[in-house]
Every structure is written in structure tokens, then in C-alpha cells.
Scaffold this active site. Structure first.
Site, PDB file in Angstrom:
ATOM      1  N   ASP A  16       0.879  -1.182   0.000  1.00 24.63           N
ATOM      2  CA  ASP A  16       0.000   0.000   0.000  1.00 24.63           C
ATOM      3  C   ASP A  16       0.907   1.220   0.000  1.00 24.63           C
ATOM      4  OD1 ASP A  16      -2.415   1.603   0.350  1.00 24.63           O
ATOM      5  OD2 ASP A  16      -1.802   1.900   2.418  1.00 24.63           O
ATOM      6  N   SER A  17       0.309   2.403  -0.110  1.00 24.93           N
ATOM      7  CA  SER A  17       1.113   3.626  -0.055  1.00 24.93           C
ATOM      8  C   SER A  17       1.561   3.933   1.373  1.00 24.93           C
ATOM      9  CB  SER A  17       0.293   4.803  -0.595  1.00 24.93           C
ATOM     10  OG  SER A  17      -0.848   5.006   0.212  1.00 24.93           O
ATOM     11  N   TYR A  48      -0.730   8.325  -2.780  1.00 26.77           N
ATOM     12  CA  TYR A  48      -0.885   7.921  -4.174  1.00 26.77           C
ATOM     13  C   TYR A  48      -2.107   8.611  -4.808  1.00 26.77           C
ATOM     14  CZ  TYR A  48       2.433   3.935  -3.981  1.00 26.77           C
ATOM     15  OH  TYR A  48       3.550   3.140  -3.892  1.00 26.77           O
ATOM     16  N   GLY A  49      -3.082   8.927  -3.969  1.00 19.91           N
ATOM     17  CA  GLY A  49      -4.391   9.394  -4.453  1.00 19.91           C
ATOM     18  C   GLY A  49      -4.368  10.495  -5.498  1.00 19.91           C
ATOM     19  N   CYS A  79      -4.247  -1.425  -1.939  1.00 20.37           N
ATOM     20  CA  CYS A  79      -4.414   0.019  -2.139  1.00 20.37           C
ATOM     21  C   CYS A  79      -5.406   0.166  -3.289  1.00 20.37           C
ATOM     22  CB  CYS A  79      -3.062   0.624  -2.513  1.00 20.37           C
ATOM     23  SG  CYS A  79      -3.159   2.328  -3.075  1.00 20.37           S
ATOM     24  N   ASN A  80      -6.471   0.894  -3.031  1.00 22.86           N
ATOM     25  CA  ASN A  80      -7.487   1.050  -4.086  1.00 22.86           C
ATOM     26  C   ASN A  80      -6.949   1.823  -5.280  1.00 22.86           C
ATOM     27  OD1 ASN A  80     -10.486   0.302  -3.021  1.00 22.86           O
ATOM     28  ND2 ASN A  80      -9.132   0.839  -1.346  1.00 22.86           N
ATOM     29  N   THR A  81      -6.145   2.858  -4.998  1.00 25.06           N
ATOM     30  CA  THR A  81      -5.632   3.681  -6.090  1.00 25.06           C
ATOM     31  C   THR A  81      -4.749   2.833  -7.007  1.00 25.06           C
ATOM     32  OG1 THR A  81      -5.601   5.471  -4.456  1.00 25.06           O
ATOM     33  CG2 THR A  81      -4.571   5.911  -6.581  1.00 25.06           C
ATOM     34  N   GLU A 158      -3.036   8.638   8.303  1.00 21.22           N
ATOM     35  CA  GLU A 158      -1.569   8.518   8.412  1.00 21.22           C
ATOM     36  C   GLU A 158      -1.048   9.270   9.643  1.00 21.22           C
ATOM     37  OE1 GLU A 158       1.026   6.951   6.595  1.00 21.22           O
ATOM     38  OE2 GLU A 158      -0.433   5.943   5.328  1.00 21.22           O
ATOM     39  N   CYS A 190     -10.953   3.149  -0.050  1.00 19.02           N
ATOM     40  CA  CYS A 190      -9.545   3.464   0.162  1.00 19.02           C
ATOM     41  C   CYS A 190      -9.161   2.687   1.408  1.00 19.02           C
ATOM     42  CB  CYS A 190      -9.358   4.963   0.384  1.00 19.02           C
ATOM     43  SG  CYS A 190      -7.692   5.395   0.922  1.00 19.02           S
ATOM     44  N   THR A 191      -8.042   1.990   1.359  1.00 16.71           N
ATOM     45  CA  THR A 191      -7.730   1.109   2.486  1.00 16.71           C
ATOM     46  C   THR A 191      -7.379   1.890   3.758  1.00 16.71           C
ATOM     47  OG1 THR A 191      -5.495   0.861   1.578  1.00 16.71           O
ATOM     48  CG2 THR A 191      -7.063  -0.904   1.124  1.00 16.71           C
ATOM     49  N   HIS A 192      -7.159   3.199   3.633  1.00 17.06           N
ATOM     50  CA  HIS A 192      -6.956   4.012   4.841  1.00 17.06           C
ATOM     51  C   HIS A 192      -8.274   4.300   5.569  1.00 17.06           C
ATOM     52  CE1 HIS A 192      -3.004   4.877   3.114  1.00 17.06           C
ATOM     53  NE2 HIS A 192      -2.664   5.488   4.226  1.00 17.06           N
TER      54      HIS A 192
HETATM   55  N1  DGL Z   1      -4.686   3.538   0.774  1.00 21.05           N
HETATM   56  C1  DGL Z   1      -4.685   3.921  -0.574  1.00 21.05           C
HETATM   57  C2  DGL Z   1      -5.936   3.574  -1.312  1.00 21.05           C
HETATM   58  O1  DGL Z   1      -6.575   2.615  -0.958  1.00 21.05           O
HETATM   59  C3  DGL Z   1      -4.047   5.180  -1.029  1.00 21.05           C
HETATM   60  C4  DGL Z   1      -4.138   6.389  -0.213  1.00 21.05           C
HETATM   61  C5  DGL Z   1      -3.165   7.386  -0.782  1.00 21.05           C
HETATM   62  O2  DGL Z   1      -1.982   7.097  -0.756  1.00 21.05           O
HETATM   63  O3  DGL Z   1      -3.611   8.441  -1.285  1.00 21.05           O
HETATM   64  O4  DGL Z   1      -6.277   4.202  -2.293  1.00 21.05           O
END
Ligand code: DGL
Length: 274
Positions: A16-17, A48-49, A79-81, A158, A190-192
Site C-alpha cells: 500500500d502507499s 498515491y491518491g 491500495c485502491n488507487t 496517516e 480506500c484502504t486508509h
Molecule cells: N490507501 C490507498 C488507497 O486505498 C491510497 C491512499 C493514498 O496514498 O492516497 O487508495
């Protein structure tokens, strides 16, 4: 026979990011306790978004190169992105089984919704890619999808700002419009975001089901490993290793708080060299 056994006992690689992928890792630890797991959080290059598809592909490729060098047998793009922009690309390049989080999240949401009205929140990239919209309508063409990018949620997670008043204020603002759409299901795309589940749930109210793809993704990973005869033998110890591209100490503190267990070591790597 021995070679096959050795291969099966190799690790699952997750990336993931940052810390968001731990929401998926935690579920993999729970559903696949004997599997060795190697986690990479690209903390030096997060978020990453807001980045372009090309950069996400490049970063994802380096992340996979690192995990492959570690000898993994299977990769979870947590990571979804990266799943939205790079999974197909990675699958074409590498000869190693992989899974992302968008497909499993869409399956879970389509199953959960009773009224067919589903909200999707994610990073700018994930929402702009329309990958949830496409996956959901491929499952059921009559679903009504309401997307909304919520980029600040990533920084809140984060920074460990998960139940502070500031998180609630931002959630109120982001989610205000979605509240008028009569959705009964909201995908935390988003996994966050599962780290902010309590705050998001409080804003949306108890009638809206929150879908986090972690459980579904771990279940799908388990199914693939068994289908490919790649599951580790019971004797494997379920060892876990964590790597980041910046600030290992910060990752360790937040990661331990989130996983509710000690992380023995977080190693710093130079991801740009992969
Ligand atoms: N956790 C990530 C996701 O699922 C990315 C969040 C990020 O880095 O912007 O998209």
C-alpha cells in the site's frame, strides 16, 4: 514434491502507499494465520491518491519488484488507487498471482445493498478512474452509484487523527451531499478509510452499511491460494515482516496501535532502487 512444498511455504506480499493496507493485512492475518506475510508501505511516496496513472503504475511496479525479490508467491495490492490504475498492468507484466481490493469491495457492496443506492468514497484517483462505478455496474446494471473523493481522510489516518474533532468536521463536510442521496451502503474505497470507520459511521448514521474490502479481499485471497494449491502447510509459522520507504518508527507506532499487537521490526528500504 519438496520444491512444491517450498513454494507453498513462501510469503504473501502486500503493498500500500502507507499504513492503509494494514486494514487488509490484519484480515489476512486473521483468515490465513499460517501464512507468512511481507508488508510494504510506500510511506516515502505517499499519498498515491492525487498522482497520475503513469506514476502509480511505476510505483506499483517497483513495489512488486521488491516483493518478488523477497521471494513472495502471491501479491495483494492493498491500495485502491493502485488497484484501480495498475492491477491490470501488473498482471500483464508479472507471472505471479495477484489480487486487488476494488473487485472484492464491489462484490461486498452489491451484496449488502438492499435499495441499490451505493455511495463510494475514495482518493481522487480511485474516484476519477471510475473503477468502482464500472465494477459495481458490471455486477448489477441497475445499481445507482454516488461517488465522492475524500482525499484528506488519508492524511488523517496517516497522522493518527482518527477520532479527533477535526476528523469529524472534515467528515461532516465531505459526506454532507451523500447523506441526501438515500444510499443504504457506503464503500470505503480506500484502504486508509476503515481507520476512520467510527467517525464516518457517526456522520452517515446507523442505517448506512459501511463496506471495507479487507474481509472480502482476504477471503478471495484464501480462495485463490487454495485453488492454485498455494496455501502454506500447517507447519508454517505465520511470520510477519514490515518494510517502508520512510519513517519506520512512525509506521511502527501507528501500526502497533492499529493492529493491537507489537511489531518487532520495521525495516527501511530504498524503493527507488527497484
Ligand atoms: N490507501 C490507498 C488507497 O486505498 C491510497 C491512499 C493514498 O496514498 O492516497 O487508495
Amino acid at each position: 514434491m519438496k520444491a512444491r512444498e517450498n513454494h507453498r511455504n513462501k510469503a504473501i506480499g502486500i503493498f500500500d502507499s502507507g499504513i492503509g493496507g494494514l486494514t487488509v493485512a490484519r484480515e489476512i492475518f486473521r483468515q490465513l494465520p499460517n501464512e507468512e506475510v511481507i508488508y510494504f508501505g510506500d510511506t516515502g511516496r505517499y499519498p498515491y491518491g492525487p498522482r497520475s496513472a503513469e506514476i502509480i503504475k511505476k510505483f506499483s511496479r517497483q513495489n512488486v519488484n521488491f516483493l518478488i525479490e523477497k521471494g513472495v508467491k502471491f501479491i495483494v495490492v492493498a491500495c485502491n488507487t493502485a488497484s484501480a490504475f495498475a492491477l491490470e498492468y501488473l498482471e500483464k507484466i508479472y507471472n505471479i498471482p495477484m489480487i486487488g481490493v476494488v473487485g472484492p469491495g464491489a462484490v461486498a457492496a452489491a451484496r449488502a445493498s438492499k435499495n441499490g443506492r451505493i455511495g463510494v468514497i475514495g482518493t481522487q484517483g480511485t474516484i476519477a478512474s471510475e473503477s468502482y462505478q464500472k465494477s459495481l455496474t458490471a455486477i448489477n446494471g441497475s445499481l445507482k452509484i454516488f461517488p465522492k473523493a475524500c482525499p484528506l481522510f488519508v492524511s488523517l489516518a496517516e497522522e493518527g487523527y482518527i477520532d479527533k474533532p477535526a476528523a469529524k468536521l472534515i467528515a461532516d463536510d465531505y459526506l454532507e451531499n451523500l447523506k441526501n442521496k438515500k444510499i443504504d451502503t457506503l464503500v470505503l474505497g480506500c484502504t486508509h478509510y476503515p481507520l476512520l470507520k467510527k467517525t464516518i459511521g457517526a456522520v452517515m448514521g446507523g442505517d448506512v452499511k459501511l463496506i471495507d474490502s479487507a474481509e472480502e479481499t482476504a477471503g478471495a485471497a484464501r480462495a485463490i491460494l487454495s485453488e492454485l494449491d498455494l496455501g502454506s502447510s500447517a507447519a508454517a509459522a505465520g511470520k510477519r515482516s514490515f518494510f517502508v520507504s520512510d519513517s519506520p518508527e512512525k509506521f511502527k507506532i501507528l501500526g502497533e496501535a492499529f493492529l493491537g499487537r507489537r511489531i518487532a521490526k520495521v525495516e527501511l528500504i530504498d524503493i527507488n532502487s527497484y
